[in-house]
Design an enzyme around this catalytic site. Structure first.
Site, PDB file in Angstrom:
ATOM      1  N   SER A   1       0.843  -1.196   0.000  1.00 19.89           N
ATOM      2  CA  SER A   1       0.000   0.000   0.000  1.00 19.89           C
ATOM      3  C   SER A   1       0.885   1.256   0.000  1.00 19.89           C
ATOM      4  O   SER A   1       1.710   1.405  -0.893  1.00 19.89           O
ATOM      5  CB  SER A   1      -0.957  -0.036   1.195  1.00 19.89           C
ATOM      6  OG  SER A   1      -2.000   0.888   1.028  1.00 19.89           O
TER       7      SER A   1
ATOM      8  N   ASP B   1      -8.934  -6.798  -4.518  1.00 17.92           N
ATOM      9  CA  ASP B   1      -8.549  -5.452  -4.065  1.00 17.92           C
ATOM     10  C   ASP B   1      -9.274  -4.399  -4.894  1.00 17.92           C
ATOM     11  O   ASP B   1      -8.994  -4.220  -6.080  1.00 17.92           O
ATOM     12  CB  ASP B   1      -7.037  -5.283  -4.210  1.00 17.92           C
ATOM     13  CG  ASP B   1      -6.504  -3.996  -3.602  1.00 17.92           C
ATOM     14  OD1 ASP B   1      -7.306  -3.079  -3.333  1.00 17.92           O
ATOM     15  OD2 ASP B   1      -5.274  -3.907  -3.404  1.00 17.92           O
TER      16      ASP B   1
ATOM     17  N   HIS C   1      -8.179  -5.278  -0.229  1.00 17.84           N
ATOM     18  CA  HIS C   1      -6.860  -4.658  -0.082  1.00 17.84           C
ATOM     19  C   HIS C   1      -6.133  -5.174   1.157  1.00 17.84           C
ATOM     20  O   HIS C   1      -4.917  -5.346   1.152  1.00 17.84           O
ATOM     21  CB  HIS C   1      -7.032  -3.142  -0.003  1.00 17.84           C
ATOM     22  CG  HIS C   1      -5.752  -2.385   0.067  1.00 17.84           C
ATOM     23  ND1 HIS C   1      -4.822  -2.393  -0.958  1.00 17.84           N
ATOM     24  CD2 HIS C   1      -5.233  -1.587   1.047  1.00 17.84           C
ATOM     25  CE1 HIS C   1      -3.787  -1.631  -0.619  1.00 17.84           C
ATOM     26  NE2 HIS C   1      -4.010  -1.141   0.585  1.00 17.84           N
TER      27      HIS C   1
END
EC number: 2.3.1.31
Length: 366
Positions: free
Chosen positions: A143, A307, A342
Protein backbone atom coordinates in the site's frame (compact mmCIF):
# COMPACT_ATOMS: atom_id res chain seq x y z
CA UNK A 1 11.72 0.75 19.59
CA UNK A 2 14.90 2.70 18.99
CA UNK A 3 15.29 6.39 18.19
CA UNK A 4 17.90 7.88 15.84
CA UNK A 5 18.51 11.59 15.31
CA UNK A 6 19.44 11.94 11.65
CA UNK A 7 19.28 15.63 10.83
CA UNK A 8 20.43 18.65 12.81
CA UNK A 9 20.42 22.47 12.46
CA UNK A 10 23.85 22.18 10.83
CA UNK A 11 22.64 19.48 8.40
CA UNK A 12 18.87 19.91 8.06
CA UNK A 13 16.50 17.77 6.05
CA UNK A 14 15.53 19.71 2.93
CA UNK A 15 12.10 18.58 1.81
CA UNK A 16 10.77 18.38 -1.74
CA UNK A 17 8.65 21.43 -0.95
CA UNK A 18 11.79 23.48 -0.33
CA UNK A 19 11.11 23.78 3.38
CA UNK A 20 13.45 22.15 5.86
CA UNK A 21 13.41 20.39 9.21
CA UNK A 22 16.37 21.12 11.45
CA UNK A 23 15.76 18.23 13.83
CA UNK A 24 14.50 14.86 12.66
CA UNK A 25 14.28 11.83 14.86
CA UNK A 26 13.25 8.45 13.54
CA UNK A 27 11.66 5.58 15.46
CA UNK A 28 12.80 2.22 14.13
CA UNK A 29 13.08 -1.43 15.06
CA UNK A 30 15.52 -4.15 14.09
CA UNK A 31 15.09 -7.91 13.90
CA UNK A 32 17.67 -10.59 13.23
CA UNK A 33 21.41 -10.06 12.85
CA UNK A 34 23.38 -8.32 10.10
CA UNK A 35 25.61 -10.71 8.18
CA UNK A 36 29.38 -10.38 8.20
CA UNK A 37 29.26 -8.47 4.92
CA UNK A 38 26.14 -6.53 5.99
CA UNK A 39 24.32 -7.65 2.85
CA UNK A 40 21.26 -9.41 4.32
CA UNK A 41 19.13 -6.44 5.37
CA UNK A 42 15.48 -6.22 4.36
CA UNK A 43 13.86 -2.82 4.82
CA UNK A 44 10.13 -3.05 5.54
CA UNK A 45 8.07 0.03 4.62
CA UNK A 46 4.76 0.36 6.45
CA UNK A 47 1.34 1.38 5.17
CA UNK A 48 -0.73 4.46 6.03
CA UNK A 49 -1.52 3.69 9.66
CA UNK A 50 1.39 1.37 10.43
CA UNK A 51 4.49 1.97 12.49
CA UNK A 52 7.98 0.60 13.11
CA UNK A 53 6.69 -2.60 14.76
CA UNK A 54 5.82 -5.15 12.05
CA UNK A 55 6.36 -8.20 14.24
CA UNK A 56 6.88 -9.50 17.75
CA UNK A 57 10.47 -9.63 18.97
CA UNK A 58 9.64 -12.51 21.32
CA UNK A 59 6.54 -14.40 22.48
CA UNK A 60 5.89 -11.87 25.26
CA UNK A 61 6.01 -8.87 22.90
CA UNK A 62 2.87 -7.12 21.64
CA UNK A 63 1.65 -8.29 18.22
CA UNK A 64 3.04 -6.59 15.14
CA UNK A 65 1.04 -5.42 12.15
CA UNK A 66 2.74 -8.00 9.88
CA UNK A 67 3.41 -11.02 12.09
CA UNK A 68 2.35 -13.33 9.25
CA UNK A 69 5.23 -12.02 7.14
CA UNK A 70 8.11 -11.13 9.47
CA UNK A 71 9.70 -13.41 12.06
CA UNK A 72 11.50 -16.74 12.52
CA UNK A 73 10.41 -19.13 9.78
CA UNK A 74 8.20 -16.49 8.14
CA UNK A 75 8.68 -15.35 4.52
CA UNK A 76 10.86 -12.47 5.75
CA UNK A 77 12.77 -14.86 7.97
CA UNK A 78 14.52 -13.14 10.84
CA UNK A 79 16.71 -16.23 11.30
CA UNK A 80 18.16 -15.40 7.87
CA UNK A 81 17.62 -11.68 7.37
CA UNK A 82 18.38 -8.55 9.30
CA UNK A 83 15.14 -6.56 9.16
CA UNK A 84 14.77 -2.80 9.66
CA UNK A 85 11.45 -0.97 9.80
CA UNK A 86 10.91 2.71 10.58
CA UNK A 87 7.93 4.91 11.31
CA UNK A 88 7.56 7.33 8.38
CA UNK A 89 8.30 11.03 8.43
CA UNK A 90 5.06 12.78 9.37
CA UNK A 91 3.90 9.82 11.42
CA UNK A 92 2.82 9.73 15.05
CA UNK A 93 4.68 6.72 16.44
CA UNK A 94 8.03 8.20 17.36
CA UNK A 95 9.26 9.76 14.12
CA UNK A 96 9.17 13.52 13.65
CA UNK A 97 5.67 14.65 12.69
CA UNK A 98 2.90 17.08 13.65
CA UNK A 99 3.08 15.99 17.31
CA UNK A 100 6.76 16.92 17.49
CA UNK A 101 7.70 20.15 19.30
CA UNK A 102 8.54 23.27 17.32
CA UNK A 103 10.85 26.10 18.35
CA UNK A 104 8.39 27.17 21.07
CA UNK A 105 8.36 23.68 22.56
CA UNK A 106 4.72 23.21 21.58
CA UNK A 107 3.56 20.64 19.02
CA UNK A 108 3.95 21.77 15.43
CA UNK A 109 0.43 20.62 14.59
CA UNK A 110 -0.76 22.31 11.39
CA UNK A 111 2.61 24.09 11.06
CA UNK A 112 4.33 20.80 10.27
CA UNK A 113 5.44 21.08 6.62
CA UNK A 114 4.03 19.07 3.76
CA UNK A 115 5.91 15.83 3.20
CA UNK A 116 6.03 13.53 0.19
CA UNK A 117 6.71 9.85 -0.36
CA UNK A 118 10.14 10.89 -1.66
CA UNK A 119 10.83 12.68 1.64
CA UNK A 120 9.98 9.49 3.50
CA UNK A 121 12.49 7.56 1.39
CA UNK A 122 15.16 10.20 2.00
CA UNK A 123 14.77 9.66 5.74
CA UNK A 124 14.82 5.85 5.35
CA UNK A 125 18.11 6.08 3.44
CA UNK A 126 19.58 8.39 6.08
CA UNK A 127 18.65 5.83 8.74
CA UNK A 128 20.44 3.07 6.84
CA UNK A 129 23.55 5.25 6.51
CA UNK A 130 23.35 5.83 10.26
CA UNK A 131 23.26 2.05 10.75
CA UNK A 132 26.20 1.49 8.39
CA UNK A 133 24.21 -0.42 5.78
CA UNK A 134 25.30 0.43 2.24
CA UNK A 135 23.18 -1.94 0.17
CA UNK A 136 19.99 -3.80 0.97
CA UNK A 137 19.00 -7.32 0.16
CA UNK A 138 15.46 -6.09 -0.42
CA UNK A 139 12.99 -3.26 0.07
CA UNK A 140 9.47 -4.55 0.80
CA UNK A 141 6.24 -2.63 1.29
CA UNK A 142 2.49 -2.78 0.84
CA UNK A 143 0.00 0.00 0.00
CA UNK A 144 1.67 3.29 1.05
CA UNK A 145 4.66 1.10 1.92
CA UNK A 146 4.63 -0.14 -1.66
CA UNK A 147 4.64 3.46 -2.87
CA UNK A 148 7.73 4.07 -0.77
CA UNK A 149 9.39 0.96 -2.22
CA UNK A 150 8.47 2.09 -5.75
CA UNK A 151 9.83 5.60 -5.21
CA UNK A 152 13.01 4.10 -3.77
CA UNK A 153 13.37 1.85 -6.81
CA UNK A 154 12.96 4.69 -9.29
CA UNK A 155 15.25 7.15 -7.51
CA UNK A 156 17.89 4.77 -6.15
CA UNK A 157 17.69 1.43 -8.00
CA UNK A 158 21.19 0.42 -6.92
CA UNK A 159 20.26 0.50 -3.24
CA UNK A 160 18.84 -3.05 -3.18
CA UNK A 161 19.06 -6.35 -5.00
CA UNK A 162 15.28 -6.65 -5.19
CA UNK A 163 12.22 -4.52 -4.61
CA UNK A 164 8.88 -6.04 -3.61
CA UNK A 165 5.78 -3.92 -4.27
CA UNK A 166 2.60 -5.31 -2.72
CA UNK A 167 -0.98 -4.11 -3.23
CA UNK A 168 0.12 -0.73 -4.47
CA UNK A 169 0.12 1.66 -7.41
CA UNK A 170 2.02 4.45 -9.12
CA UNK A 171 -0.75 6.82 -7.99
CA UNK A 172 -4.23 6.81 -6.50
CA UNK A 173 -7.29 6.47 -8.66
CA UNK A 174 -10.04 9.10 -8.50
CA UNK A 175 -11.94 6.76 -6.16
CA UNK A 176 -8.97 6.74 -3.81
CA UNK A 177 -8.66 10.51 -3.95
CA UNK A 178 -12.37 10.84 -3.19
CA UNK A 179 -12.19 8.56 -0.15
CA UNK A 180 -9.31 10.59 1.25
CA UNK A 181 -11.14 13.84 0.56
CA UNK A 182 -14.16 12.67 2.57
CA UNK A 183 -11.89 11.47 5.37
CA UNK A 184 -10.06 14.77 5.65
CA UNK A 185 -13.34 16.71 5.50
CA UNK A 186 -14.64 14.65 8.41
CA UNK A 187 -11.56 15.52 10.48
CA UNK A 188 -11.60 19.22 9.62
CA UNK A 189 -15.32 19.53 10.36
CA UNK A 190 -15.02 18.05 13.84
CA UNK A 191 -15.72 20.88 16.35
CA UNK A 192 -12.64 19.80 18.33
CA UNK A 193 -10.26 20.05 15.36
CA UNK A 194 -9.51 23.70 16.25
CA UNK A 195 -7.67 24.39 13.00
CA UNK A 196 -5.29 21.54 13.78
CA UNK A 197 -4.19 23.00 17.13
CA UNK A 198 -6.20 20.61 19.27
CA UNK A 199 -3.10 19.36 21.12
CA UNK A 200 -1.65 22.82 21.70
CA UNK A 201 -4.89 24.45 22.81
CA UNK A 202 -6.24 21.38 24.66
CA UNK A 203 -9.71 21.84 23.16
CA UNK A 204 -11.64 18.86 24.47
CA UNK A 205 -10.50 15.39 23.37
CA UNK A 206 -9.33 16.43 19.92
CA UNK A 207 -11.16 15.50 16.70
CA UNK A 208 -11.88 11.92 17.73
CA UNK A 209 -15.27 11.77 16.05
CA UNK A 210 -13.94 13.13 12.76
CA UNK A 211 -10.90 10.87 12.82
CA UNK A 212 -13.12 7.90 13.62
CA UNK A 213 -15.32 8.61 10.62
CA UNK A 214 -12.21 8.93 8.47
CA UNK A 215 -11.17 5.47 9.59
CA UNK A 216 -14.62 4.06 8.82
CA UNK A 217 -14.49 5.45 5.28
CA UNK A 218 -10.99 4.09 4.72
CA UNK A 219 -11.87 0.69 6.14
CA UNK A 220 -14.55 0.23 3.51
CA UNK A 221 -11.95 0.70 0.77
CA UNK A 222 -9.72 -1.93 2.40
CA UNK A 223 -12.40 -4.64 2.34
CA UNK A 224 -14.05 -6.15 -0.71
CA UNK A 225 -17.85 -6.13 -1.20
CA UNK A 226 -17.72 -9.94 -1.06
CA UNK A 227 -15.95 -10.00 2.30
CA UNK A 228 -18.38 -7.45 3.75
CA UNK A 229 -21.35 -9.49 2.54
CA UNK A 230 -20.00 -12.81 3.81
CA UNK A 231 -18.96 -11.45 7.21
CA UNK A 232 -21.92 -9.22 7.95
CA UNK A 233 -24.67 -9.22 5.33
CA UNK A 234 -27.74 -7.68 6.93
CA UNK A 235 -27.12 -9.33 10.28
CA UNK A 236 -28.30 -7.51 13.37
CA UNK A 237 -25.86 -7.08 16.21
CA UNK A 238 -26.95 -9.39 19.07
CA UNK A 239 -28.38 -7.49 22.00
CA UNK A 240 -28.90 -4.34 19.98
CA UNK A 241 -32.41 -3.04 19.68
CA UNK A 242 -33.22 -0.42 17.04
CA UNK A 243 -32.77 3.07 18.47
CA UNK A 244 -34.10 5.15 15.63
CA UNK A 245 -32.40 6.54 12.54
CA UNK A 246 -29.49 8.04 14.48
CA UNK A 247 -28.13 4.65 15.58
CA UNK A 248 -28.63 1.56 13.49
CA UNK A 249 -28.80 -2.04 14.56
CA UNK A 250 -26.67 -3.76 11.94
CA UNK A 251 -23.50 -5.70 12.64
CA UNK A 252 -21.55 -3.86 9.94
CA UNK A 253 -22.29 -0.53 11.64
CA UNK A 254 -21.10 -1.83 15.02
CA UNK A 255 -17.99 -3.27 13.40
CA UNK A 256 -17.05 0.03 11.77
CA UNK A 257 -17.69 1.89 15.01
CA UNK A 258 -15.41 -0.56 16.81
CA UNK A 259 -12.65 -0.01 14.24
CA UNK A 260 -13.05 3.75 14.68
CA UNK A 261 -12.76 3.58 18.48
CA UNK A 262 -9.60 1.49 18.30
CA UNK A 263 -8.01 3.78 15.75
CA UNK A 264 -8.54 7.12 17.48
CA UNK A 265 -6.77 5.79 20.57
CA UNK A 266 -3.52 5.31 18.68
CA UNK A 267 -3.37 7.77 15.79
CA UNK A 268 -3.04 11.52 15.39
CA UNK A 269 -5.46 13.42 13.15
CA UNK A 270 -2.82 15.83 11.80
CA UNK A 271 -0.61 12.89 10.83
CA UNK A 272 -3.58 11.35 9.03
CA UNK A 273 -4.08 14.57 7.07
CA UNK A 274 -0.40 14.76 6.11
CA UNK A 275 0.05 11.11 5.16
CA UNK A 276 -3.14 10.83 3.09
CA UNK A 277 -2.11 14.01 1.27
CA UNK A 278 1.30 12.49 0.54
CA UNK A 279 -0.44 9.46 -0.96
CA UNK A 280 -2.73 11.68 -3.03
CA UNK A 281 0.17 13.59 -4.52
CA UNK A 282 2.26 10.54 -5.30
CA UNK A 283 2.72 10.16 -9.06
CA UNK A 284 5.68 7.85 -9.48
CA UNK A 285 6.14 8.16 -13.22
CA UNK A 286 5.35 11.84 -13.60
CA UNK A 287 8.92 12.38 -14.76
CA UNK A 288 10.75 10.03 -17.16
CA UNK A 289 12.72 7.20 -15.60
CA UNK A 290 15.40 5.05 -17.16
CA UNK A 291 17.24 2.48 -15.07
CA UNK A 292 20.82 1.83 -16.18
CA UNK A 293 21.94 -1.77 -16.77
CA UNK A 294 24.36 -1.63 -13.85
CA UNK A 295 21.45 -0.79 -11.56
CA UNK A 296 18.96 -3.46 -12.58
CA UNK A 297 17.37 -5.03 -9.51
CA UNK A 298 14.71 -7.71 -9.58
CA UNK A 299 11.24 -6.26 -9.08
CA UNK A 300 8.32 -8.32 -7.82
CA UNK A 301 4.77 -6.97 -7.89
CA UNK A 302 2.03 -8.61 -5.83
CA UNK A 303 -1.66 -7.89 -6.35
CA UNK A 304 -4.99 -9.30 -5.21
CA UNK A 305 -7.99 -9.89 -7.43
CA UNK A 306 -10.36 -8.77 -4.65
CA UNK A 307 -8.55 -5.45 -4.06
CA UNK A 308 -10.93 -2.65 -5.06
CA UNK A 309 -8.52 0.09 -4.01
CA UNK A 310 -5.85 -1.03 -6.50
CA UNK A 311 -7.60 -3.13 -9.12
CA UNK A 312 -6.44 -5.00 -12.20
CA UNK A 313 -6.17 -1.94 -14.46
CA UNK A 314 -4.06 -0.11 -11.87
CA UNK A 315 -1.70 -3.07 -11.56
CA UNK A 316 -1.45 -3.50 -15.33
CA UNK A 317 -0.50 0.17 -15.69
CA UNK A 318 2.16 -0.19 -13.00
CA UNK A 319 3.66 -3.25 -14.69
CA UNK A 320 3.78 -1.50 -18.08
CA UNK A 321 5.43 1.57 -16.57
CA UNK A 322 8.02 -0.52 -14.75
CA UNK A 323 8.92 -2.42 -17.90
CA UNK A 324 9.28 0.84 -19.82
CA UNK A 325 12.07 1.95 -17.47
CA UNK A 326 14.37 -0.74 -18.87
CA UNK A 327 14.11 -3.16 -15.94
CA UNK A 328 14.80 -6.69 -17.16
CA UNK A 329 13.27 -8.64 -14.27
CA UNK A 330 9.71 -7.63 -13.42
CA UNK A 331 7.47 -10.42 -12.18
CA UNK A 332 3.80 -10.28 -11.20
CA UNK A 333 2.17 -12.53 -8.63
CA UNK A 334 -1.62 -12.17 -8.54
CA UNK A 335 -3.64 -13.84 -5.81
CA UNK A 336 -7.14 -14.96 -6.76
CA UNK A 337 -7.90 -16.95 -3.61
CA UNK A 338 -8.50 -14.32 -0.94
CA UNK A 339 -11.79 -12.39 -0.81
CA UNK A 340 -10.36 -10.01 1.81
CA UNK A 341 -9.72 -7.10 -0.55
CA UNK A 342 -6.86 -4.66 -0.08
CA UNK A 343 -6.26 -5.90 3.46
CA UNK A 344 -5.23 -9.31 2.09
CA UNK A 345 -1.60 -8.17 1.97
CA UNK A 346 -1.61 -8.14 5.79
CA UNK A 347 -3.33 -11.50 6.24
CA UNK A 348 -2.54 -15.19 6.23
CA UNK A 349 -3.11 -15.94 2.55
CA UNK A 350 -1.15 -19.18 1.97
CA UNK A 351 -0.38 -18.85 -1.74
CA UNK A 352 0.72 -15.25 -1.40
CA UNK A 353 2.99 -16.06 1.56
CA UNK A 354 4.51 -19.01 -0.35
CA UNK A 355 5.28 -16.74 -3.30
CA UNK A 356 6.82 -14.16 -0.97
CA UNK A 357 9.03 -16.81 0.57
CA UNK A 358 10.16 -17.93 -2.88
CA UNK A 359 10.87 -14.37 -4.02
CA UNK A 360 13.07 -13.68 -1.02
CA UNK A 361 14.81 -17.06 -1.00
CA UNK A 362 15.99 -17.32 -4.58
CA UNK A 363 19.22 -19.27 -5.29
CA UNK A 364 21.15 -16.00 -5.10
CA UNK A 365 19.85 -15.37 -1.57
CA UNK A 366 22.10 -14.66 1.40
Amino acid sequence: MKIATLFTPEYPLVLESGRSLSHVQVAYEEYGTPSRHRDNTVFVCHALTGDSHPARHDPDDIPGWWDVMVGPGRPIDTDTFHVVSANVLGGCAGTTGPLSPGETGRPLGPDFPEVTVADMVTVHRALLAHLGIERLYSVVGGSLGGMQALEWLLRHPGDARRFVLIGTAAGLTTDGLAAHAISRAAIRSDPCFDGGRYVDDLIGPGPRDGLGIARMVAHLTYMSPESLESKFGRAVQPGREPTGPAHGRYAIERYLEHQARKFVDRFDANSYLHLTTAMDRFTAFERPHAIAPENDPAVHVFSFASDRLFGQEVTNALLAQLTATGLTTVTHHRDTTSPAGHDAFLLNVPGYLREMRAVLAEPSAV
